[in-house]
Design a protein around this motif. Structure first.
Motif, PDB file in Angstrom:
ATOM      1  N   CYS B  12      11.480  49.839  -5.580  1.00  0.00           N
ATOM      2  CA  CYS B  12      10.845  48.666  -5.001  1.00  0.00           C
ATOM      3  C   CYS B  12       9.362  48.954  -4.799  1.00  0.00           C
ATOM      4  O   CYS B  12       8.887  50.063  -5.006  1.00  0.00           O
ATOM      5  N   VAL B  13       8.662  47.924  -4.372  1.00  0.00           N
ATOM      6  CA  VAL B  13       7.210  48.018  -4.250  1.00  0.00           C
ATOM      7  C   VAL B  13       6.811  47.974  -2.779  1.00  0.00           C
ATOM      8  O   VAL B  13       7.319  47.141  -2.023  1.00  0.00           O
ATOM      9  N   PHE B  14       5.924  48.878  -2.414  1.00  0.00           N
ATOM     10  CA  PHE B  14       5.310  48.832  -1.090  1.00  0.00           C
ATOM     11  C   PHE B  14       3.827  48.527  -1.290  1.00  0.00           C
ATOM     12  O   PHE B  14       3.200  49.118  -2.169  1.00  0.00           O
ATOM     13  N   VAL B  15       3.315  47.635  -0.518  1.00  0.00           N
ATOM     14  CA  VAL B  15       1.869  47.411  -0.537  1.00  0.00           C
ATOM     15  C   VAL B  15       1.371  47.639   0.887  1.00  0.00           C
ATOM     16  O   VAL B  15       1.908  47.061   1.838  1.00  0.00           O
ATOM     17  N   GLN B  16       0.402  48.520   1.006  1.00  0.00           N
ATOM     18  CA  GLN B  16      -0.128  48.850   2.335  1.00  0.00           C
ATOM     19  C   GLN B  16      -1.540  48.298   2.480  1.00  0.00           C
ATOM     20  O   GLN B  16      -2.353  48.458   1.567  1.00  0.00           O
ATOM     21  N   LEU B  17      -1.805  47.679   3.598  1.00  0.00           N
ATOM     22  CA  LEU B  17      -3.172  47.287   3.936  1.00  0.00           C
ATOM     23  C   LEU B  17      -3.781  48.485   4.655  1.00  0.00           C
ATOM     24  O   LEU B  17      -3.207  48.992   5.628  1.00  0.00           O
ATOM     25  N   LEU B  18      -4.910  48.969   4.149  1.00  0.00           N
ATOM     26  CA  LEU B  18      -5.498  50.185   4.712  1.00  0.00           C
ATOM     27  C   LEU B  18      -6.640  49.856   5.667  1.00  0.00           C
ATOM     28  O   LEU B  18      -7.419  48.931   5.421  1.00  0.00           O
ATOM     29  N   ASP B  19      -6.722  50.638   6.706  1.00  0.00           N
ATOM     30  CA  ASP B  19      -7.873  50.565   7.606  1.00  0.00           C
ATOM     31  C   ASP B  19      -9.090  51.035   6.803  1.00  0.00           C
ATOM     32  O   ASP B  19      -9.082  52.140   6.270  1.00  0.00           O
ATOM     33  N   SER B  20     -10.125  50.184   6.705  1.00  0.00           N
ATOM     34  CA  SER B  20     -11.226  50.512   5.794  1.00  0.00           C
ATOM     35  C   SER B  20     -12.008  51.746   6.226  1.00  0.00           C
ATOM     36  O   SER B  20     -12.597  52.431   5.410  1.00  0.00           O
ATOM     37  N   SER B  21     -12.010  52.052   7.537  1.00  0.00           N
ATOM     38  CA  SER B  21     -12.799  53.210   7.962  1.00  0.00           C
ATOM     39  C   SER B  21     -12.018  54.513   7.844  1.00  0.00           C
ATOM     40  O   SER B  21     -12.575  55.555   7.551  1.00  0.00           O
ATOM     41  N   GLN B  22     -10.708  54.441   8.066  1.00  0.00           N
ATOM     42  CA  GLN B  22      -9.939  55.687   8.080  1.00  0.00           C
ATOM     43  C   GLN B  22      -8.943  55.787   6.933  1.00  0.00           C
ATOM     44  O   GLN B  22      -8.377  56.859   6.704  1.00  0.00           O
ATOM     45  N   GLY B  23      -8.703  54.698   6.243  1.00  0.00           N
ATOM     46  CA  GLY B  23      -7.795  54.723   5.100  1.00  0.00           C
ATOM     47  C   GLY B  23      -6.321  54.811   5.463  1.00  0.00           C
ATOM     48  O   GLY B  23      -5.481  54.994   4.597  1.00  0.00           O
ATOM     49  N   GLN B  34      11.564  41.405  -6.898  1.00  0.00           N
ATOM     50  CA  GLN B  34      10.587  40.347  -7.182  1.00  0.00           C
ATOM     51  C   GLN B  34       9.800  40.734  -8.421  1.00  0.00           C
ATOM     52  O   GLN B  34       9.442  41.908  -8.582  1.00  0.00           O
ATOM     53  N   THR B  35       9.505  39.776  -9.258  1.00  0.00           N
ATOM     54  CA  THR B  35       8.717  40.079 -10.457  1.00  0.00           C
ATOM     55  C   THR B  35       7.277  39.593 -10.310  1.00  0.00           C
ATOM     56  O   THR B  35       6.427  39.934 -11.103  1.00  0.00           O
ATOM     57  N   THR B  36       7.028  38.787  -9.285  1.00  0.00           N
ATOM     58  CA  THR B  36       5.654  38.339  -9.000  1.00  0.00           C
ATOM     59  C   THR B  36       5.432  38.404  -7.486  1.00  0.00           C
ATOM     60  O   THR B  36       6.273  37.943  -6.711  1.00  0.00           O
ATOM     61  N   ILE B  37       4.316  38.992  -7.101  1.00  0.00           N
ATOM     62  CA  ILE B  37       3.960  39.086  -5.673  1.00  0.00           C
ATOM     63  C   ILE B  37       2.569  38.470  -5.529  1.00  0.00           C
ATOM     64  O   ILE B  37       1.620  38.929  -6.175  1.00  0.00           O
ATOM     65  N   THR B  38       2.460  37.429  -4.740  1.00  0.00           N
ATOM     66  CA  THR B  38       1.154  36.775  -4.595  1.00  0.00           C
ATOM     67  C   THR B  38       0.400  37.349  -3.388  1.00  0.00           C
ATOM     68  O   THR B  38       0.984  37.683  -2.357  1.00  0.00           O
ATOM     69  N   ILE B  39      -0.909  37.441  -3.548  1.00  0.00           N
ATOM     70  CA  ILE B  39      -1.775  37.964  -2.478  1.00  0.00           C
ATOM     71  C   ILE B  39      -2.870  36.933  -2.240  1.00  0.00           C
ATOM     72  O   ILE B  39      -3.542  36.513  -3.187  1.00  0.00           O
ATOM     73  N   GLY B  40      -3.053  36.524  -0.992  1.00  0.00           N
ATOM     74  CA  GLY B  40      -4.112  35.550  -0.731  1.00  0.00           C
ATOM     75  C   GLY B  40      -4.197  35.170   0.720  1.00  0.00           C
ATOM     76  O   GLY B  40      -3.465  35.690   1.577  1.00  0.00           O
ATOM     77  N   ARG B  41      -5.115  34.258   1.004  1.00  0.00           N
ATOM     78  CA  ARG B  41      -5.332  33.810   2.379  1.00  0.00           C
ATOM     79  C   ARG B  41      -4.314  32.740   2.781  1.00  0.00           C
ATOM     80  O   ARG B  41      -4.109  32.477   3.961  1.00  0.00           O
ATOM     81  N   ALA B  42      -3.704  32.093   1.761  1.00  0.00           N
ATOM     82  CA  ALA B  42      -2.736  31.032   2.048  1.00  0.00           C
ATOM     83  C   ALA B  42      -1.555  31.615   2.821  1.00  0.00           C
ATOM     84  O   ALA B  42      -1.096  32.726   2.525  1.00  0.00           O
ATOM     85  N   GLU B  43      -1.090  30.861   3.800  1.00  0.00           N
ATOM     86  CA  GLU B  43      -0.016  31.364   4.667  1.00  0.00           C
ATOM     87  C   GLU B  43       1.262  31.659   3.900  1.00  0.00           C
ATOM     88  O   GLU B  43       2.046  32.519   4.288  1.00  0.00           O
ATOM     89  N   ASP B  44       1.478  30.922   2.801  1.00  0.00           N
ATOM     90  CA  ASP B  44       2.727  31.138   2.065  1.00  0.00           C
ATOM     91  C   ASP B  44       2.604  32.235   0.999  1.00  0.00           C
ATOM     92  O   ASP B  44       3.485  32.395   0.164  1.00  0.00           O
ATOM     93  N   ILE B  49      -3.376  37.568   3.865  1.00  0.00           N
ATOM     94  CA  ILE B  49      -4.440  38.302   4.565  1.00  0.00           C
ATOM     95  C   ILE B  49      -5.559  37.327   4.898  1.00  0.00           C
ATOM     96  O   ILE B  49      -6.144  36.701   4.012  1.00  0.00           O
ATOM     97  N   ILE B  50      -5.839  37.205   6.177  1.00  0.00           N
ATOM     98  CA  ILE B  50      -6.904  36.307   6.615  1.00  0.00           C
ATOM     99  C   ILE B  50      -8.208  37.092   6.610  1.00  0.00           C
ATOM    100  O   ILE B  50      -8.408  37.991   7.423  1.00  0.00           O
ATOM    101  N   ASP B  51      -9.042  36.783   5.691  1.00  0.00           N
ATOM    102  CA  ASP B  51     -10.330  37.468   5.594  1.00  0.00           C
ATOM    103  C   ASP B  51     -11.248  36.568   4.778  1.00  0.00           C
ATOM    104  O   ASP B  51     -10.813  35.924   3.823  1.00  0.00           O
ATOM    105  N   GLN B  52     -12.523  36.555   5.172  1.00  0.00           N
ATOM    106  CA  GLN B  52     -13.487  35.668   4.533  1.00  0.00           C
ATOM    107  C   GLN B  52     -13.627  35.936   3.034  1.00  0.00           C
ATOM    108  O   GLN B  52     -13.904  35.033   2.262  1.00  0.00           O
TER     109      GLN B  52
END
Lengths: 256, 171
Positions: B12-23, B34-44, B49-52
């Motif tokens: 399976c796949v793990f995706v980690q959000l890293l702390d930008s200062s410490q990694g 899952q064969t497709t994983i979407t990444i974006g600001r949209a809630e669904d 990830i909420i980021d400008q």
């Protein structure tokens, strides 16, 4: 009746001065006369955010506290740089900044000799009346000391700015308890620098239940404010940014 | 769906959000089947990830011909090793960034763990759980300050100070 709003944080680096400056601008832009006083005498800095050149600061809060001038003489009209062009004859909006001295000799002198905290209170009251202010924002020094407690004691609203960090969490609890004992009418929590991905619903619940106070905003850690490096008013530069929208809600809460 | 069009169910796949200062990882998402994983600001989004710097649909991870691919779709682009990419094959432990200096994510392929074969979104609960108030210590510190003569004096003067609001004093 004018409102006094104090902004405080237990530790430095929470974004307290940026929060104060941006809220003051938002409140002024809503058509108010606003004063911002930097009582962080040990490490003044809010003048940088308002882009008040150090060469323009001929009189500072320190001069008033030593009895060298009146408090109004230490107030600088920063409307043009923080709001934009406003008709010279218009009373509102207006924004005034009362900076602390950035001269190291004057900082060490006031720390060594101290000053009369009662005189600081007189200064707050005279600013309200002589500048006909609708709001006075007090940017306090981090931690707890006499002038911080005074600012809290006489405020209508206390904004406690903290990061989601265990040291901030504990220290802020002490300030919040002292503020309650001093009879603060309204205490609002601002959680700043919330890392991306943190569960904001859980965080809000945790802060509200821990402090028994309303969370006015959860502000995301953002890269734009770092880039701005305190050299300007964030809400002016990024009017549609989620942080600006959150600060607008806090400003509306203060003006309610 | 055939076995060729779907990732090995033992992985399976793990995706980690890293702390930008410490990694270090500050949030982890875990996906299986899952064969497709979407990444974006949209809630669904699968990874929201909420980021400008993050677009509503910023990128996709797509299983294609036996490997995982990162496809960039966002306005601010996606970088791998500081290079903008439009589509790239992802290897285990690959790190990519949404926008020039936006959130940083780490892609990990790992064997499925027992009991974690369904798609879940995991927030590291220790981040919020560590925020706690030591009530005893708080009251001790508050009392030390409240017992101080300056605090008592201030408490007495507060009402007097507030009363001056309506009657300013001369300087």
């Amino acid at each position: 009746m004018p409102k006094i709003v104090s902004t405080h944080s237990f530790r430095g680096g929470t974004g307290k001065s940026n929060t104060t400056a941006n809220l003051a601008v938002l409140v002024a832009r809503a058509g108010n006369r606003v004063g911002v006083i930097d009582t962080d005498i040990q490490s003044p800095g809010i003048h940088v955010i308002f882009q008040l050149a150090e060469s323009r600061i001929t009189r500072a809060l320190n001069d008033y506290l030593w009895g060298h001038c009146t408090i109004e003489e230490t107030a600088y009209d920063v409307t043009a740089t923080s709001i934009g062009t406003v008709d010279e004859n218009a009373d509102r909006p207006r924004i005034f900044l009362i900076p602390s001295s950035i001269k190291t000799g004057e900082i060490s002198k006031i720390l060594r000799d101290g000053y009369d905290v009662g005189k600081l209170n007189d200064g707050f009251q005279n600013l309200l009346s002589d500048l006909h202010l609708d709001y006075l924002f007090i940017d306090t020094h981090p931690g707890v000391n006499e002038e911080t407690l005074l600012s809290i004691a006489i405020s209508d609203v206390l904004l406690l700015v903290m990061r989601p960090d265990s040291q901030d969490f504990q220290g802020t609890a002490v300030t919040a308890e002292l503020a309650r004992r001093l009879g603060i009418p309204e205490m609002l929590m601002v959680v700043n620098k919330v890392p991306p991905g943190m569960d904001t619903v859980q965080l809000r619940e945790k802060v509200e239940s821990s402090y028994q106070a309303e969370v006015a905003a959860l502000l995301p850690m953002n890269y734009e404010i770092v880039r701005l490096a305190s050299s300007g008013i964030f809400v002016n530069r990024y009017p549609d940014h989620p942080m600006t929208l959150a600060l607008q809600q806090v400003a509306a809460r203060i003006m309610a | 769906m055939t076995s060729q069009s779907k990732p090995d169910s033992a992985h399976c796949v793990f995706v980690q959000l890293l702390d930008s200062s410490q990694g270090r990882p500050i949030q982890v998402w875990h996906f299986a089947d899952q064969t497709t994983i979407t990444i974006g600001r949209a809630e669904d989004s699968d990874i929201a990830i909420i980021d400008q710097q993050v677009s509503r649909l910023h990128a996709k991870l797509v299983w294609q011909e036996g490997t995982w691919h990162l496809i960039s779709l966002g306005r601010n682009g996606t970088t791998v090793n500081d290079r903008l990419v439009s589509e790239v094959e992802l290897s285990d432990q690959a790190i990519f960034r949404l926008g020039a200096d936006g959130p940083m994510l780490k892609f990990r392929l790992t064997k499925a763990e027992t009991g974690r074969t369904e798609t879940v979104t995991n927030f590291d609960p220790s981040m919020i759980a560590m925020l706690a108030i030591d009530e005893e210590r708080k009251l001790e510190e508050v009392q030390q300050i409240a017992d101080n003569a300056l605090f008592k004096d201030l408490l007495e003067k507060t009402q007097e100070f507030k009363a001056r609001r309506e009657k300013p004093v001369g300087e």
